[in-house]
Design a protein around this motif. Structure first.
Motif, PDB file in Angstrom:
ATOM      1  N   ALA A  86       0.837  -1.204   0.000  1.00 49.25           N
ATOM      2  CA  ALA A  86       0.000   0.000   0.000  1.00 49.25           C
ATOM      3  C   ALA A  86       0.870   1.252   0.000  1.00 49.25           C
ATOM      4  O   ALA A  86       0.591   2.232  -0.700  1.00 49.25           O
ATOM      5  CB  ALA A  86      -0.909  -0.004   1.227  1.00 49.25           C
TER       6      ALA A  86
ATOM      7  N   ARG B 291      -4.797  -0.992   1.746  1.00 48.22           N
ATOM      8  CA  ARG B 291      -5.781  -0.671   2.787  1.00 48.22           C
ATOM      9  C   ARG B 291      -5.564   0.679   3.462  1.00 48.22           C
ATOM     10  O   ARG B 291      -6.331   1.040   4.344  1.00 48.22           O
ATOM     11  CB  ARG B 291      -5.747  -1.765   3.855  1.00 48.22           C
TER      12      ARG B 291
ATOM     13  N   ASP C 252       1.032  -2.034 -11.151  1.00 45.68           N
ATOM     14  CA  ASP C 252       1.046  -2.594  -9.798  1.00 45.68           C
ATOM     15  C   ASP C 252       1.324  -4.088  -9.932  1.00 45.68           C
ATOM     16  O   ASP C 252       0.437  -4.886 -10.240  1.00 45.68           O
ATOM     17  CB  ASP C 252      -0.292  -2.327  -9.097  1.00 45.68           C
TER      18      ASP C 252
HETATM   19  N1  PLZ Z   1      -1.569  -4.193  -4.742  1.00 41.94           N
HETATM   20  C1  PLZ Z   1      -2.022  -5.891  -6.446  1.00 41.94           C
HETATM   21  O1  PLZ Z   1      -2.320  -7.673  -4.262  1.00 41.94           O
HETATM   22  C2  PLZ Z   1      -2.005  -6.927  -1.490  1.00 41.94           C
HETATM   23  C3  PLZ Z   1      -4.072  -8.201   0.381  1.00 41.94           C
HETATM   24  C4  PLZ Z   1      -4.344  -8.953   1.602  1.00 41.94           C
HETATM   25  P1  PLZ Z   1       0.091  -4.693   1.114  1.00 41.94           P
HETATM   26  N2  PLZ Z   1      -2.827  -8.076  -1.698  1.00 41.94           N
HETATM   27  C5  PLZ Z   1      -3.121  -8.887  -0.534  1.00 41.94           C
HETATM   28  C6  PLZ Z   1      -5.356  -8.214   2.436  1.00 41.94           C
HETATM   29  O2  PLZ Z   1      -6.471  -8.724   2.572  1.00 41.94           O
HETATM   30  O3  PLZ Z   1      -5.022  -7.123   2.919  1.00 41.94           O
HETATM   31  C7  PLZ Z   1      -1.831  -5.975  -2.650  1.00 41.94           C
HETATM   32  C8  PLZ Z   1      -1.999  -6.397  -3.982  1.00 41.94           C
HETATM   33  C9  PLZ Z   1      -1.863  -5.470  -5.022  1.00 41.94           C
HETATM   34  C10 PLZ Z   1      -1.389  -3.769  -3.483  1.00 41.94           C
HETATM   35  C11 PLZ Z   1      -1.501  -4.632  -2.406  1.00 41.94           C
HETATM   36  C12 PLZ Z   1      -1.265  -4.109  -1.018  1.00 41.94           C
HETATM   37  O4  PLZ Z   1      -0.114  -4.652  -0.472  1.00 41.94           O
HETATM   38  O5  PLZ Z   1       1.525  -5.130   1.295  1.00 41.94           O
HETATM   39  O6  PLZ Z   1      -0.910  -5.650   1.668  1.00 41.94           O
HETATM   40  O7  PLZ Z   1      -0.117  -3.292   1.589  1.00 41.94           O
END
Ligand code: PLZ
Length: 449
Positions: free
Chosen positions: A127, A156, A261
């Motif tokens: 994030a 998030r 991304d």
């Molecule tokens: N961009 C494409 O897949 C994280 C989320 C798990 P962070 N995906 C798993 C959850 O439920 O929180 C993700 C991603 C893509 C950004 C993110 C964010 O990465 O390391 O979780 O912040």
């Protein structure tokens, strides 16, 4: 360190008594807002096996959500961490600097597509990397608008959550959201938002998105377009041919920073180092996280030097950003990626996954779509192939059955009906086949129920 035999072993029912007891403790200590898709507590992990606190050995087809492309407890990675541990664990790059940060930046600059000189900034989470890509793009362009897509997941934190598409569970009740984020239609060949046939979905959705960007935002107000070349949480959506290149051309023609991304799709997962390579597109910025440091928290923004150098000194950073243990792990991950040809391994796994998943689709009408690249493959479950009504309950039931049989599989998708397969890229073919046998039986059980 003890290497765990690469075999599935059921010692108790799953979850066993120890996991159940820990779950009780967790409930009294940790908020419910942190969801967990299984009730299992892990004691040790190696390769593609997770051993739980009850002594069960589970096949790991989720790799900690695409974090362990190099396998659980990769010896090369843990050795590198241990060596760094003996030197120092933190200084803060903004105070006194250290070589592993610079070396890993050099390595990523060389790996990310494009011949232009590049720079890499390290932060700690996906994030945070997404947010920094937006900060840099806004600074570079002097514009505010951020374009994202239907079904997207970008994190998030406030801005990243705003960029994420799905309300429940990621956004509902958690606003207000950040301004200047605009959502465009995503090419999703199985469910084309414009109603096109799968072959036409890419160009048609690109035309629609470009029209909306022009008319509703104004191309000259857009700082960046941020896209997952293959969507992760949103459902392992592989956009139709032509979609990503058309958006990249639009971005280039209008001075918009094009950001890939690659947090879930990157670092060998799809059979190339980066999924964007399958599109023949050179992005301006690439964000990575997850598998970058083999389980330690590390994320990066890598891209064209002229974009990355826009921000004044002190405008970017973070106390833990680019932690030395994580950078040492990252160097070992990139070594392993190249030494063991992990992209090649992902292509070999695709050769097992896709034919097998298509076979499943031939056997049960519950499987509406099979898609993916490399070791990033999925099935989308529907109650009716004509209406494509998402089979959410059946999806949950299949995953529960897999877990009872000692296989950890994850779901995803806007409609909670996609079963995604994300094994460590180092998994033995036989173990993967065994995991798929369990998936097949679980599907049959649920379809027959
Ligand atoms: N961009 C494409 O897949 C994280 C989320 C798990 P962070 N995906 C798993 C959850 O439920 O929180 C993700 C991603 C893509 C950004 C993110 C964010 O990465 O390391 O979780 O912040």
């Amino acid at each position: 360190m003890e290497a765990i035999a690469q075999e599935r072993r059921l010692a108790t029912e799953i979850p066993g008594p120890r996991s159940r007891a820990m779950l009780e403790r967790r409930r009294a200590a940790v908020p419910n807002g942190l969801g967990s898709s299984t009730p299992i507590f892990v004691e040790a992990a190696s390769g593609a096996i997770l051993r739980d606190v009850d002594g069960n050995q589970l096949i790991d087809l989720g790799a900690g959500i695409a974090v362990l492309n190099v396998g659980n407890s990769s010896v090369a990675v843990t050795d590198a961490i241990r060596q760094q541990l003996d030197r120092f664990t933190h200084t803060c790059m903004q105070v006194t600097q250290y070589e592993p940060y610079v070396e890993l930046a050099e390595r990523l600059n060389a790996l990310v597509p494009g011949d232009a000189p590049k720079r890499t900034l390290f932060v700690s989470t996906g994030a945070e990397a997404v947010e920094n890509a937006v900060k840099i793009s806004r600074y570079h362009t002097g514009r505010d608008a951020v374009v994202v897509f239907d079904h997207a997941f970008h994190g998030r934190t406030l801005l990243a959550m705003t960029m994420t598409a799905k309300a429940m569970p990621y956004k509902s009740g958690l606003g207000p959201f950040a301004p200047e984020v605009y959502r465009m239609p995503m090419s999703y060949p199985y469910r084309c938002p414009t109603g096109e046939a799968p072959e036409e979905c890419g160009p048609r959705c690109a035309a629609e998105a470009i029209h909306l960007m022009d008319k509703q935002i104004g191309a000259d107000r857009i700082a960046c377009i941020v896209i997952e070349p293959i969507q992760g949480e949103g459902g392992f959506v592989v956009p139709g041919t032509g979609f990503v290149p058309a958006l990249a051309s639009f971005a280039a023609a209008n001075g918009i920073v094009f950001v890939a991304d690659e947090i879930q799709s990157g670092l060998g997962r799809t059979g190339a180092v980066f999924a964007i390579e399958h599109e023949g597109v050179v992005p301006d910025l690439v964000v990575t996280a997850k598998s970058l440091a083999g389980g330690l928290p590390l994320a990066a923004v890598t891209g064209r030097a002229d974009v990355m150098e826009s921000v004044h000194a002190g405008g970017l950073g973070g106390t833990f950003a680019g932690n030395p243990l994580a950078c040492a792990a990252g160097l070992a991950v990139l070594d392993q990626l190249q030494r063991e040809d992990l992209p090649g391994k992902a292509r070999a796994l695709e050769g097992i996954l896709l034919p097998r998943l298509r076979e499943l689709a031939g056997r049960t009408a519950l499987v509406g779509d099979v898609r993916g690249r490399g070791a990033m493959c999925a099935i989308e479950l529907v109650t009716d192939r004509d209406t494509k009504e998402p089979a959410k309950a059946a999806t949950g039931a299949v995953l529960e059955e897999c877990l009872r049989q000692g296989v950890v599989v994850l779901k995803c998708g806007t409609y909670d009906n996609v079963i995604r397969l994300l094994p460590p890229l180092t998994i033995d073919a036989a173990l993967l086949r065994e995991g798929l046998d369990v998936l097949e039986k679980s599907l049959a059980t649920v379809a027959g129920a």
